[in-house]
Design a protein around this motif. Sequence first.
Motif, PDB file in Angstrom:
ATOM      1  N   TRP A 154       0.838  -1.212   0.000  1.00 19.73           N
ATOM      2  CA  TRP A 154       0.000   0.000   0.000  1.00 19.73           C
ATOM      3  C   TRP A 154       0.870   1.259   0.000  1.00 19.73           C
ATOM      4  CZ3 TRP A 154      -4.933   0.034  -1.134  1.00 19.73           C
ATOM      5  CH2 TRP A 154      -5.709  -1.096  -0.886  1.00 19.73           C
ATOM      6  N   LEU A 155       1.925   1.231   0.808  1.00 19.65           N
ATOM      7  CA  LEU A 155       2.842   2.385   0.835  1.00 19.65           C
ATOM      8  C   LEU A 155       3.524   2.581  -0.511  1.00 19.65           C
ATOM      9  CD1 LEU A 155       4.490   1.836   4.326  1.00 19.65           C
ATOM     10  CD2 LEU A 155       2.830   3.594   3.716  1.00 19.65           C
ATOM     11  N   GLU A 156       3.987   1.489  -1.104  1.00 18.35           N
ATOM     12  CA  GLU A 156       4.646   1.594  -2.403  1.00 18.35           C
ATOM     13  C   GLU A 156       3.667   2.028  -3.490  1.00 18.35           C
ATOM     14  OE1 GLU A 156       6.978  -1.870  -3.294  1.00 18.35           O
ATOM     15  OE2 GLU A 156       8.202  -1.623  -1.500  1.00 18.35           O
ATOM     16  N   ALA A 157       2.429   1.584  -3.391  1.00 19.23           N
ATOM     17  CA  ALA A 157       1.418   2.011  -4.376  1.00 19.23           C
ATOM     18  C   ALA A 157       1.238   3.530  -4.316  1.00 19.23           C
ATOM     19  CB  ALA A 157       0.090   1.298  -4.119  1.00 19.23           C
ATOM     20  N   GLN A 158       1.236   4.090  -3.109  1.00 19.89           N
ATOM     21  CA  GLN A 158       1.153   5.553  -2.962  1.00 19.89           C
ATOM     22  C   GLN A 158       2.328   6.222  -3.678  1.00 19.89           C
ATOM     23  OE1 GLN A 158      -0.121   4.999   1.593  1.00 19.89           O
ATOM     24  NE2 GLN A 158       0.807   6.943   1.170  1.00 19.89           N
ATOM     25  N   PRO A 191      16.446   0.641 -21.104  1.00 20.07           N
ATOM     26  CA  PRO A 191      16.923  -0.679 -20.650  1.00 20.07           C
ATOM     27  C   PRO A 191      16.723  -0.883 -19.152  1.00 20.07           C
ATOM     28  CG  PRO A 191      18.794   0.743 -21.200  1.00 20.07           C
ATOM     29  CD  PRO A 191      17.552   1.464 -21.613  1.00 20.07           C
ATOM     30  N   TYR A 192      16.693   0.192 -18.383  1.00 17.23           N
ATOM     31  CA  TYR A 192      16.517   0.117 -16.933  1.00 17.23           C
ATOM     32  C   TYR A 192      15.165  -0.504 -16.602  1.00 17.23           C
ATOM     33  CZ  TYR A 192      16.623   1.995 -12.111  1.00 17.23           C
ATOM     34  OH  TYR A 192      16.624   2.157 -10.752  1.00 17.23           O
ATOM     35  N   TRP A 193      14.113  -0.079 -17.285  1.00 17.41           N
ATOM     36  CA  TRP A 193      12.804  -0.658 -16.979  1.00 17.41           C
ATOM     37  C   TRP A 193      12.603  -1.996 -17.678  1.00 17.41           C
ATOM     38  CZ3 TRP A 193       8.284  -2.095 -19.371  1.00 17.41           C
ATOM     39  CH2 TRP A 193       8.067  -1.697 -20.688  1.00 17.41           C
ATOM     40  N   ILE A 194      13.179  -2.159 -18.870  1.00 17.47           N
ATOM     41  CA  ILE A 194      13.047  -3.437 -19.580  1.00 17.47           C
ATOM     42  C   ILE A 194      13.718  -4.569 -18.789  1.00 17.47           C
ATOM     43  CG2 ILE A 194      13.842  -4.699 -21.642  1.00 17.47           C
ATOM     44  CD1 ILE A 194      11.384  -3.028 -22.196  1.00 17.47           C
ATOM     45  N   ASP A 195      14.887  -4.293 -18.236  1.00 15.61           N
ATOM     46  CA  ASP A 195      15.591  -5.309 -17.431  1.00 15.61           C
ATOM     47  C   ASP A 195      14.758  -5.713 -16.212  1.00 15.61           C
ATOM     48  OD1 ASP A 195      17.697  -5.276 -19.201  1.00 15.61           O
ATOM     49  OD2 ASP A 195      18.996  -4.025 -17.929  1.00 15.61           O
ATOM     50  N   ALA A 196      14.157  -4.725 -15.548  1.00 15.24           N
ATOM     51  CA  ALA A 196      13.321  -5.031 -14.379  1.00 15.24           C
ATOM     52  C   ALA A 196      12.086  -5.833 -14.789  1.00 15.24           C
ATOM     53  CB  ALA A 196      12.912  -3.740 -13.680  1.00 15.24           C
ATOM     54  N   PHE A 197      11.536  -5.519 -15.954  1.00 17.72           N
ATOM     55  CA  PHE A 197      10.358  -6.242 -16.453  1.00 17.72           C
ATOM     56  C   PHE A 197      10.719  -7.697 -16.778  1.00 17.72           C
ATOM     57  CE2 PHE A 197       7.784  -7.653 -20.090  1.00 17.72           C
ATOM     58  CZ  PHE A 197       6.521  -7.595 -19.513  1.00 17.72           C
ATOM     59  N   ARG A 198      11.806  -7.884 -17.500  1.00 20.96           N
ATOM     60  CA  ARG A 198      12.216  -9.235 -17.910  1.00 20.96           C
ATOM     61  C   ARG A 198      12.580 -10.116 -16.717  1.00 20.96           C
ATOM     62  NH1 ARG A 198      15.929  -7.405 -22.977  1.00 20.96           N
ATOM     63  NH2 ARG A 198      14.230  -7.156 -24.469  1.00 20.96           N
ATOM     64  N   SER A 199      13.184  -9.512 -15.704  1.00 19.84           N
ATOM     65  CA  SER A 199      13.617 -10.304 -14.554  1.00 19.84           C
ATOM     66  C   SER A 199      12.513 -10.473 -13.510  1.00 19.84           C
ATOM     67  CB  SER A 199      14.839  -9.661 -13.900  1.00 19.84           C
ATOM     68  OG  SER A 199      14.489  -8.431 -13.293  1.00 19.84           O
ATOM     69  N   GLY A 200      11.430  -9.709 -13.657  1.00 21.75           N
ATOM     70  CA  GLY A 200      10.360  -9.784 -12.658  1.00 21.75           C
ATOM     71  C   GLY A 200      10.794  -9.226 -11.318  1.00 21.75           C
ATOM     72  N   VAL A 224      11.308  -7.476  -7.931  1.00 22.05           N
ATOM     73  CA  VAL A 224      10.341  -7.076  -6.913  1.00 22.05           C
ATOM     74  C   VAL A 224      11.066  -6.218  -5.881  1.00 22.05           C
ATOM     75  CG1 VAL A 224       8.733  -7.947  -5.146  1.00 22.05           C
ATOM     76  CG2 VAL A 224       9.038  -9.204  -7.269  1.00 22.05           C
ATOM     77  N   SER A 225      10.314  -5.350  -5.245  1.00 23.92           N
ATOM     78  CA  SER A 225      10.862  -4.500  -4.189  1.00 23.92           C
ATOM     79  C   SER A 225      11.515  -5.354  -3.105  1.00 23.92           C
ATOM     80  CB  SER A 225       9.739  -3.654  -3.584  1.00 23.92           C
ATOM     81  OG  SER A 225      10.159  -3.021  -2.412  1.00 23.92           O
ATOM     82  N   THR A 226      12.544  -4.813  -2.491  1.00 28.09           N
ATOM     83  CA  THR A 226      13.216  -5.538  -1.410  1.00 28.09           C
ATOM     84  C   THR A 226      12.427  -5.479  -0.104  1.00 28.09           C
ATOM     85  OG1 THR A 226      14.521  -3.573  -0.898  1.00 28.09           O
ATOM     86  CG2 THR A 226      15.515  -5.194  -2.379  1.00 28.09           C
ATOM     87  N   ASN A 227      11.400  -4.627  -0.029  1.00 26.78           N
ATOM     88  CA  ASN A 227      10.551  -4.566   1.156  1.00 26.78           C
ATOM     89  C   ASN A 227       9.627  -5.775   1.194  1.00 26.78           C
ATOM     90  OD1 ASN A 227      11.521  -2.022   2.003  1.00 26.78           O
ATOM     91  ND2 ASN A 227      10.184  -1.018   0.523  1.00 26.78           N
ATOM     92  N   ALA A 228       9.374  -6.283   2.380  1.00 27.60           N
ATOM     93  CA  ALA A 228       8.467  -7.421   2.530  1.00 27.60           C
ATOM     94  C   ALA A 228       7.090  -7.030   2.012  1.00 27.60           C
ATOM     95  CB  ALA A 228       8.381  -7.833   3.990  1.00 27.60           C
ATOM     96  N   TRP A 261       9.194  -2.922 -12.058  1.00 31.26           N
ATOM     97  CA  TRP A 261       9.151  -2.422 -13.437  1.00 31.26           C
ATOM     98  C   TRP A 261       8.085  -1.358 -13.697  1.00 31.26           C
ATOM     99  CZ3 TRP A 261       5.066  -2.715 -16.688  1.00 31.26           C
ATOM    100  CH2 TRP A 261       4.111  -3.709 -16.464  1.00 31.26           C
ATOM    101  N   PRO A 262       6.902  -1.364 -13.074  1.00 28.97           N
ATOM    102  CA  PRO A 262       5.959  -0.283 -13.376  1.00 28.97           C
ATOM    103  C   PRO A 262       6.504   1.103 -12.995  1.00 28.97           C
ATOM    104  CG  PRO A 262       4.795  -2.104 -12.359  1.00 28.97           C
ATOM    105  CD  PRO A 262       6.265  -2.386 -12.221  1.00 28.97           C
ATOM    106  N   ALA A 263       7.206   1.182 -11.879  1.00 28.85           N
ATOM    107  CA  ALA A 263       7.775   2.472 -11.471  1.00 28.85           C
ATOM    108  C   ALA A 263       8.848   2.913 -12.460  1.00 28.85           C
ATOM    109  CB  ALA A 263       8.361   2.371 -10.063  1.00 28.85           C
ATOM    110  N   ARG A 264       9.652   1.984 -12.911  1.00 31.65           N
ATOM    111  CA  ARG A 264      10.697   2.323 -13.880  1.00 31.65           C
ATOM    112  C   ARG A 264      10.090   2.677 -15.232  1.00 31.65           C
ATOM    113  NH1 ARG A 264      15.637  -1.866 -12.476  1.00 31.65           N
ATOM    114  NH2 ARG A 264      15.949  -1.117 -10.345  1.00 31.65           N
ATOM    115  N   ALA A 265       9.018   2.002 -15.610  1.00 31.85           N
ATOM    116  CA  ALA A 265       8.328   2.328 -16.866  1.00 31.85           C
ATOM    117  C   ALA A 265       7.735   3.737 -16.803  1.00 31.85           C
ATOM    118  CB  ALA A 265       7.239   1.297 -17.159  1.00 31.85           C
TER     119      ALA A 265
END
Length: 196
Positions: free
Chosen positions: A50-54, A115-124, A126-130, A136-140
Amino acid sequence: MHAALGLSRLIDGVTTVIGKSVIWLIFAAILISAINAVTRKLWSLSSNSWLEAQWYLFGAAFMLGAAYTLKENEHIRIDIFYGSRSRRVQHWIDLFGHVVFLLPFVTLMAWMLWPYWIDAFRSGQVSTNAGGLLIWPARAILFAGFALLTLQAVSEIIKKIAIIRGQMQDPHPLHSPADQVLKDVQDIIGGAEVRK
């Protein structure tokens, strides 16, 4: 120049639609923040997602609204030198700034973010927070924001050239907040006289 102005109008139209739409992302971020606060206080429930969505929503509103801000000439500028010059000189200053500083910077950022967002998209990635969200959406959003700014910079350059050449009216003839306040007061006074 006619074709270039047509391209500029197309870019301005896209920028306007996106810029006016992203205001709802702020509302969504506020709503998520309120719901998260209430659930945390009442039921001790909270989530990093929820925090990250904000953060994503606020970042999207900022990045996707930046091109519209430029289009509307509402961006911040240092007015010490600029404000005391004639409008024609200001157009030359804007053109120089757009060509020498703005366009190269936003183009470079868009090029580097692809390439920064494409790499995150291809690798899937995820945030390091639990319980965090995908990265990738934030980078896109970062890429999209700079891509839109690149397009809007091209549009502004086209319009500045057309204005300087006398092929287009200045869409922002008032260049300082003081001028806008003066115009608003004159409109109110003029409107009051018409009503009498």
